[in-house]
Design a protein around this motif. Structure first.
Motif, PDB file in Angstrom:
ATOM      1  N   GLY A   1      13.856  42.470  43.599  1.00 46.28           N
ATOM      2  CA  GLY A   1      13.565  42.923  44.953  1.00 46.28           C
ATOM      3  C   GLY A   1      12.401  43.898  45.000  1.00 46.28           C
ATOM      4  N   THR A   2      12.309  44.794  43.997  1.00 41.29           N
ATOM      5  CA  THR A   2      11.200  45.742  43.936  1.00 41.29           C
ATOM      6  C   THR A   2       9.867  45.034  43.724  1.00 41.29           C
ATOM      7  N   GLN A   3       9.869  43.989  42.890  1.00 39.95           N
ATOM      8  CA  GLN A   3       8.639  43.226  42.679  1.00 39.95           C
ATOM      9  C   GLN A   3       8.140  42.625  43.990  1.00 39.95           C
ATOM     10  N   THR A   4       9.023  41.935  44.692  1.00 39.01           N
ATOM     11  CA  THR A   4       8.636  41.313  45.956  1.00 39.01           C
ATOM     12  C   THR A   4       8.228  42.366  46.987  1.00 39.01           C
ATOM     13  N   MET A   5       8.991  43.452  47.065  1.00 40.58           N
ATOM     14  CA  MET A   5       8.700  44.514  48.028  1.00 40.58           C
ATOM     15  C   MET A   5       7.333  45.134  47.777  1.00 40.58           C
ATOM     16  N   THR A   6       6.985  45.377  46.518  1.00 39.30           N
ATOM     17  CA  THR A   6       5.702  45.990  46.185  1.00 39.30           C
ATOM     18  C   THR A   6       4.540  45.122  46.656  1.00 39.30           C
TER      19      THR A   6
ATOM     20  N   GLY B   1       0.531  38.932  57.676  1.00 37.34           N
ATOM     21  CA  GLY B   1       0.692  39.132  59.105  1.00 37.34           C
ATOM     22  C   GLY B   1       1.441  37.979  59.733  1.00 37.34           C
ATOM     23  N   PRO B   2       1.525  37.948  61.056  1.00 39.21           N
ATOM     24  CA  PRO B   2       2.291  36.898  61.741  1.00 39.21           C
ATOM     25  C   PRO B   2       1.814  35.484  61.428  1.00 39.21           C
ATOM     26  N   HIS B   3       0.518  35.340  61.141  1.00 37.03           N
ATOM     27  CA  HIS B   3      -0.027  33.997  60.935  1.00 37.03           C
ATOM     28  C   HIS B   3       0.439  33.363  59.636  1.00 37.03           C
ATOM     29  N   ASN B   4       0.743  34.165  58.616  1.00 33.71           N
ATOM     30  CA  ASN B   4       1.146  33.590  57.327  1.00 33.71           C
ATOM     31  C   ASN B   4       2.493  34.106  56.836  1.00 33.71           C
ATOM     32  N   ALA B   5       3.238  34.817  57.705  1.00 33.00           N
ATOM     33  CA  ALA B   5       4.504  35.417  57.280  1.00 33.00           C
ATOM     34  C   ALA B   5       5.517  34.361  56.839  1.00 33.00           C
ATOM     35  N   LEU B   6       5.667  33.274  57.620  1.00 36.70           N
ATOM     36  CA  LEU B   6       6.641  32.240  57.260  1.00 36.70           C
ATOM     37  C   LEU B   6       6.295  31.590  55.927  1.00 36.70           C
ATOM     38  N   ARG B   7       5.007  31.371  55.698  1.00 34.07           N
ATOM     39  CA  ARG B   7       4.591  30.747  54.437  1.00 34.07           C
ATOM     40  C   ARG B   7       4.910  31.654  53.249  1.00 34.07           C
TER      41      ARG B   7
ATOM     42  N   ARG C   1       7.532  31.019  50.201  1.00 33.71           N
ATOM     43  CA  ARG C   1       7.111  31.105  48.801  1.00 33.71           C
ATOM     44  C   ARG C   1       8.029  32.018  48.000  1.00 33.71           C
ATOM     45  N   GLU C   2       8.357  33.199  48.563  1.00 32.03           N
ATOM     46  CA  GLU C   2       9.238  34.128  47.861  1.00 32.03           C
ATOM     47  C   GLU C   2      10.642  33.551  47.691  1.00 32.03           C
ATOM     48  N   LEU C   3      11.091  32.771  48.666  1.00 26.63           N
ATOM     49  CA  LEU C   3      12.396  32.140  48.546  1.00 26.63           C
ATOM     50  C   LEU C   3      12.420  31.155  47.380  1.00 26.63           C
ATOM     51  N   VAL C   4      11.363  30.363  47.234  1.00 28.10           N
ATOM     52  CA  VAL C   4      11.278  29.410  46.121  1.00 28.10           C
ATOM     53  C   VAL C   4      11.206  30.139  44.785  1.00 28.10           C
ATOM     54  N   VAL C   5      10.423  31.238  44.748  1.00 27.42           N
ATOM     55  CA  VAL C   5      10.336  32.036  43.515  1.00 27.42           C
ATOM     56  C   VAL C   5      11.708  32.596  43.151  1.00 27.42           C
TER      57      VAL C   5
ATOM     58  N   ALA D   1      18.701  36.668  47.256  1.00 32.43           N
ATOM     59  CA  ALA D   1      18.828  37.760  48.233  1.00 32.43           C
ATOM     60  C   ALA D   1      17.766  38.827  48.007  1.00 32.43           C
ATOM     61  N   ALA D   2      17.453  39.096  46.734  1.00 32.69           N
ATOM     62  CA  ALA D   2      16.425  40.087  46.418  1.00 32.69           C
ATOM     63  C   ALA D   2      15.056  39.639  46.917  1.00 32.69           C
ATOM     64  N   ALA D   3      14.750  38.351  46.743  1.00 37.38           N
ATOM     65  CA  ALA D   3      13.466  37.827  47.203  1.00 37.38           C
ATOM     66  C   ALA D   3      13.355  37.921  48.724  1.00 37.38           C
ATOM     67  N   LEU D   4      14.410  37.543  49.416  1.00 35.69           N
ATOM     68  CA  LEU D   4      14.384  37.600  50.882  1.00 35.69           C
ATOM     69  C   LEU D   4      14.352  39.046  51.380  1.00 35.69           C
ATOM     70  N   GLY D   5      15.174  39.904  50.773  1.00 41.06           N
ATOM     71  CA  GLY D   5      15.177  41.312  51.174  1.00 41.06           C
ATOM     72  C   GLY D   5      13.848  41.984  50.903  1.00 41.06           C
ATOM     73  N   GLY D   6      13.232  41.645  49.766  1.00 41.83           N
ATOM     74  CA  GLY D   6      11.965  42.266  49.389  1.00 41.83           C
ATOM     75  C   GLY D   6      10.833  41.943  50.343  1.00 41.83           C
ATOM     76  N   ILE D   7      10.885  40.798  51.018  1.00 42.27           N
ATOM     77  CA  ILE D   7       9.837  40.430  51.967  1.00 42.27           C
ATOM     78  C   ILE D   7      10.239  40.716  53.409  1.00 42.27           C
ATOM     79  N   LEU D   8      11.505  40.443  53.766  1.00 43.05           N
ATOM     80  CA  LEU D   8      11.935  40.596  55.155  1.00 43.05           C
ATOM     81  C   LEU D   8      12.065  42.057  55.573  1.00 43.05           C
ATOM     82  N   ILE D   9      12.519  42.919  54.676  1.00 41.97           N
ATOM     83  CA  ILE D   9      12.691  44.328  55.038  1.00 41.97           C
ATOM     84  C   ILE D   9      11.353  45.003  55.334  1.00 41.97           C
TER      85      ILE D   9
END
Length: 471
Positions: A351-356, A368-374, A378-382, A421-429
């Motif tokens: 989670g720290t890796q993704t968050m950083t 930003g909003p234009h590439n957030a879903l992409r 990507r983080e979910l697949v990782v 969960a760590a990947a999603l939390g690291g990007i979504l938070i």
């Protein structure tokens, strides 16, 4: 024949110079000892000898190593040989402490020799009364220029701009311009371009210095003007200006006021400082220490760290309450207690890796909003890929260590879920905090750790309870 009683005069040799830095590029102890000895002996000649021709960055490093009593004493000993630019190399607390210990007339005299942007940088952290006392010692022209810059918002281009620049009329010839630059005494020490203005000082464009020097003397400046230069508004935020410099590889840019009048110049050395300060703040905020400096007082450091330590304590108590739900299962199978930290720890690191990466991308506007879903996808697949790999590794370890195949399946499933969960939390938070106008660099860490701890503990112990059928 010489008289044997005559004593030949002793040959005097100068002491060899003392190296400023050692092999590890640190200030050498022998140099600092010699300088401290000169300060304590009030030996101005020796102090000047040791510090002459030093770059302001080296002089700043020396001031950092001296005590709070020795710093103003050294500056007083050096007198007009002290380069006040060295104060821009110090952290805010040390700089303010030095300025408060020096007489206002000494500071005013030192500030007069600086570029306006360096002078503003030194004065802006002082109390208004102290600042006014120093400004009152300056000639009116310099005082007005500095006051105007200090009136702009703290993190704006107007606050950091340099007010020394070359502005010429469009009807001048190349020859007139070159003669002006040869004869004028108040030009900047270094410059790469000239600015062209109308009679009301509105910016018309710029002329690169190399193009000017390659053009015949009788050509009009109007023929050489680049009418679409990159221009900075005095009220623009420094982060936005830095991004413009990065995007277009600029060396300098004109600064104009709300009426389009030329008021200053931003240069690449200012932007490097802005980028360094921004990176420094991000690193500190990710660690939950805000704008803390090594020179801060103990009470201030403790007070600034306490809120985030308190939040971490709350999240730790929340995680421990999840563990408490499964205390019977932990008592019946000691292996669960042994393996449980592995799941939470791996989730926290992931989670720290993704968050950083996410926090830095938000700071540089790369996310930003234009590439957030992409990026979320990507983080979910990782997270899935790393979850599968580490599920296999830790599951095999559990079977080998405890000889219980079912335990391997339980920890493997928990590991995979927690890394996702760590990947999603690291990007979504960070994205959510940014959307809410909160600083992701400060707040993300505690929330991401909470998510990975809760999911890790609950999934591992919950699966164990279901799989082994604990009653």
């Amino acid at each position: 024949m010489s008289d044997p009683t005559t004593i030949e005069p002793e040959l005097r040799t100068e002491a060899p110079p003392i190296a400023l830095r050692d092999a590890d590029d640190n200030l050498s102890a022998s140099f600092l000892d010699a300088l401290v000895e000169a300060i304590e002996a009030r030996d101005a000649a020796r102090a000047r000898e040791l510090t002459e021709d030093l770059h302001e960055a080296d002089l700043g490093d020396i001031l950092e190593q001296l005590t709070s009593e020795q710093r103003p004493e050294l500056i007083q000993l050096l007198g007009d040989a002290f380069d006040f630019t060295a104060l821009t190399e110090l952290d805010e607390n040390t700089r303010v402490e030095i300025l408060e210990d020096l007489p206002p007339e000494t500071v005013a005299e030192g500030v007069r020799d600086l570029d306006s942007d360096d002078a503003v940088y030194i004065l802006e952290d002082l109390d208004q009364a102290e600042r006014d006392e120093i400004l009152a010692q300056l000639p009116s022209v310099e005082r007005v220029a500095l006051t105007r810059s200090l009136d702009y918002p703290e993190e704006s281009a107007g606050r950091r701009m340099q007010t020394e620049f070359i502005a010429v009329a469009s009807f001048w010839t190349v020859g007139q311009t070159i003669d002006y630059m040869r004869e004028a005494e108040d030009l900047p020490e270094a410059f790469h371009e000239l600015f062209v203005v109308d009679p009301s000082f509105r910016l018309l464009g710029r002329v690169a210095l190399d193009r000017l020097l390659r053009t015949r003397r009788n050509r009009k400046i109007a023929d050489l003007v680049d009418e679409n230069p990159h221009v900075v508004q005095a009220t623009d935020e420094l982060d936005d200006v830095a991004r413009m410099f990065q995007r277009y590889n600029l060396i300098s840019a004109a600064v104009v006021d709300e009426a389009g009048r030329l008021v200053g110049l931003m240069t690449i050395d200012d932007i490097v400082d802005v980028l360094e300060e921004a990176a420094d703040k991000d690193i500190k905020r990710l660690g939950g220490v805000g704008d803390e400096e090594v020179s801060d007082r103990v009470w201030y450091i403790a007070k600034s760290r306490f809120p985030w330590l308190l939040i971490n304590l709350g999240t730790a108590l929340l995680a421990s309450s999840v563990i408490g739900l499964f205390q019977d299962e932990l008592q019946r199978m000691v292996a669960l207690a042994v393996l449980m930290p592995i799941v939470a720890s791996q989730g926290g690191n992931a989670g720290t890796q993704t968050m950083t990466v996410a926090v830095r991308a938000l700071a540089t506007r790369a996310l930003g909003p234009h590439n957030a879903l992409r990026v979320i996808g990507r983080e979910l697949v990782v997270g899935l890929l790393n979850g599968l790999l580490f599920a296999a590794i830790v599951g095999g370890f559990a079977v080998f260590r405890f000889g219980v195949p079912d335990l391997g399946f339980v920890i493997a499933a928990a590991m995979m879920i927690n890394l996702v969960a760590a990947a999603l939390g690291g990007i979504l938070i960070p994205l959510t905090l940014h959307k809410l106008k909160a600083d992701p660099a400060i707040a993300s860490g505690a929330f991401v750790t909470t998510v990975t701890d809760l999911v890790g503990f609950f999934s591992f112990l919950g699966f164990a309870a279901l799989w082994f059928g604990f009653a």
